[in-house]
Design a protein around this motif. Structure first.
Motif, short mmCIF file in Angstrom:
data_model
loop_
_atom_site.label_atom_id
_atom_site.label_comp_id
_atom_site.label_asym_id
_atom_site.label_seq_id
_atom_site.Cartn_x
_atom_site.Cartn_y
_atom_site.Cartn_z
N PHE A 171 10.31 100.10 -2.96
CA PHE A 171 11.15 100.01 -1.76
C PHE A 171 10.75 101.05 -0.73
N PRO A 172 10.43 100.60 0.50
CA PRO A 172 10.11 101.58 1.56
C PRO A 172 11.29 102.52 1.75
N PRO A 173 11.05 103.74 2.05
CA PRO A 173 9.81 104.39 2.47
C PRO A 173 8.98 104.94 1.31
N TYR A 174 9.20 104.49 0.09
CA TYR A 174 8.42 104.88 -1.09
C TYR A 174 8.52 106.38 -1.37
N HIS A 175 9.75 106.87 -1.47
CA HIS A 175 10.02 108.25 -1.88
C HIS A 175 10.96 108.22 -3.08
N TRP A 176 10.69 109.11 -4.03
CA TRP A 176 11.49 109.16 -5.25
C TRP A 176 12.93 109.52 -4.94
N HIS A 177 13.85 108.78 -5.55
CA HIS A 177 15.28 109.05 -5.41
C HIS A 177 15.76 110.06 -6.45
N LEU A 178 15.00 110.23 -7.51
CA LEU A 178 15.32 111.16 -8.60
C LEU A 178 14.05 111.90 -8.98
N GLY A 179 14.16 112.83 -9.91
CA GLY A 179 13.01 113.46 -10.53
C GLY A 179 12.89 112.95 -11.95
N ALA A 180 11.78 113.29 -12.63
CA ALA A 180 11.60 112.86 -14.01
C ALA A 180 10.80 113.91 -14.78
N GLU A 181 11.24 114.14 -16.02
CA GLU A 181 10.59 115.14 -16.88
C GLU A 181 10.46 114.61 -18.30
N GLN A 188 19.41 124.18 -12.30
CA GLN A 188 18.41 123.30 -12.91
C GLN A 188 18.75 121.85 -12.53
N PRO A 189 17.75 120.98 -12.45
CA PRO A 189 18.07 119.56 -12.19
C PRO A 189 19.02 119.02 -13.25
N ALA A 190 19.95 118.17 -12.83
CA ALA A 190 20.93 117.57 -13.74
C ALA A 190 20.41 116.24 -14.25
N ALA A 191 20.25 116.13 -15.57
CA ALA A 191 19.79 114.88 -16.18
C ALA A 191 20.86 113.80 -15.99
N VAL A 192 20.44 112.63 -15.52
CA VAL A 192 21.38 111.53 -15.32
C VAL A 192 21.11 110.34 -16.23
N VAL A 226 7.02 103.34 -20.53
CA VAL A 226 6.91 104.26 -21.67
C VAL A 226 6.47 103.50 -22.91
N ARG A 227 5.47 104.04 -23.58
CA ARG A 227 5.03 103.50 -24.87
C ARG A 227 5.71 104.26 -26.00
N THR A 228 5.67 105.59 -25.93
CA THR A 228 6.35 106.44 -26.92
C THR A 228 6.92 107.66 -26.21
N GLY A 229 7.98 108.22 -26.79
CA GLY A 229 8.57 109.43 -26.24
C GLY A 229 9.76 109.13 -25.35
N THR A 230 10.30 110.21 -24.75
CA THR A 230 11.46 110.07 -23.87
C THR A 230 11.25 110.85 -22.58
N VAL A 231 11.80 110.30 -21.51
CA VAL A 231 11.73 110.90 -20.18
C VAL A 231 13.15 110.97 -19.65
N ALA A 232 13.52 112.14 -19.10
CA ALA A 232 14.83 112.30 -18.48
C ALA A 232 14.68 112.13 -16.97
N LEU A 233 15.53 111.29 -16.40
CA LEU A 233 15.64 111.19 -14.95
C LEU A 233 16.66 112.23 -14.53
N ASP A 234 16.37 112.96 -13.45
CA ASP A 234 17.28 114.02 -13.04
C ASP A 234 17.48 114.06 -11.54
N LEU A 235 18.52 114.78 -11.16
CA LEU A 235 18.96 114.88 -9.78
C LEU A 235 18.92 116.35 -9.38
N HIS A 236 18.37 116.63 -8.21
CA HIS A 236 18.31 118.01 -7.71
C HIS A 236 19.72 118.53 -7.45
N VAL A 237 19.99 119.73 -7.95
CA VAL A 237 21.26 120.42 -7.71
C VAL A 237 20.89 121.79 -7.13
N PRO A 238 21.29 122.08 -5.90
CA PRO A 238 20.91 123.37 -5.29
C PRO A 238 21.30 124.56 -6.17
N ASP A 239 20.37 125.50 -6.30
CA ASP A 239 20.57 126.75 -7.04
C ASP A 239 20.84 126.56 -8.53
#
Length: 152
Positions: free
Chosen positions: A81-91, A62-66, A47-60
């Motif tokens: 790290f293989p298998p190269y899949h995101w562990h969280l989401g980001a917004e 909105q994603p929970a910001a962590v 990140v150069r400027t601004g903010t990004v929230a990392l979040d976790l999927h919660v069924p039914d």
């Protein structure tokens, strides 16, 4: 410790310059999703400027910001790290300008240059360790009888 601090501690000036050869400038508007949990981790950002929230999927729900990350912070470590899949989401929580890196190209450079690869591994490892520590403190604040206090 911030990502910028860990990057400076883990990578020499020459290694940072080498990494930046793979950087391209990108921007995100408020609400843009950088990636989704479980998706293919094929890039990462600083990140150069601004903010990004990392979040976790919660069924039914909105994603929970962590965690919220800003200037100088590494967005994404799953690419390393293989298998190269995101562990969280980001917004994007505000307009974001960032340097974006192609994960496959950086991993190829790491494979071709073991010293560079080790430095990248140390950097990413320090980031993961720092975030794990921060998560533990937040859990203590939520669930411990007297909060987290300071760790020695």
């Amino acid at each position: 410790m911030t990502t910028a601090t860990t990057m400076n501690a883990a990578l020499s000036a020459e290694q940072r310059e080498r990494l930046m050869e793979f950087a391209r400038e990108v921007s995100f508007e408020v609400g843009d999703r950088l990636f989704e949990e479980g998706g293919r981790a094929d890039r990462f950002w600083i990140v150069r400027t601004g903010t990004v929230a990392l979040d976790l999927h919660v069924p039914d729900r909105q994603p929970a910001a962590v965690e919220t990350l800003g200037h100088g912070e590494l967005i994404g470590w799953s690419w390393h790290f293989p298998p190269y899949h995101w562990h969280l989401g980001a917004e994007a929580m505000s307009p974001v300008r960032a340097w974006e890196f192609d994960a496959e190209a950086v991993r190829a450079l790491c494979a071709d240059d073991p010293e560079f690869g080790r430095a990248i591994a140390v950097w990413v490892g320090l980031v993961v360790a720092d975030r794990l520590h921060a998560s533990r403190i937040r859990l203590l604040d939520l669930y411990a009888p007297h909060g987290s206090g300071e760790w020695v």
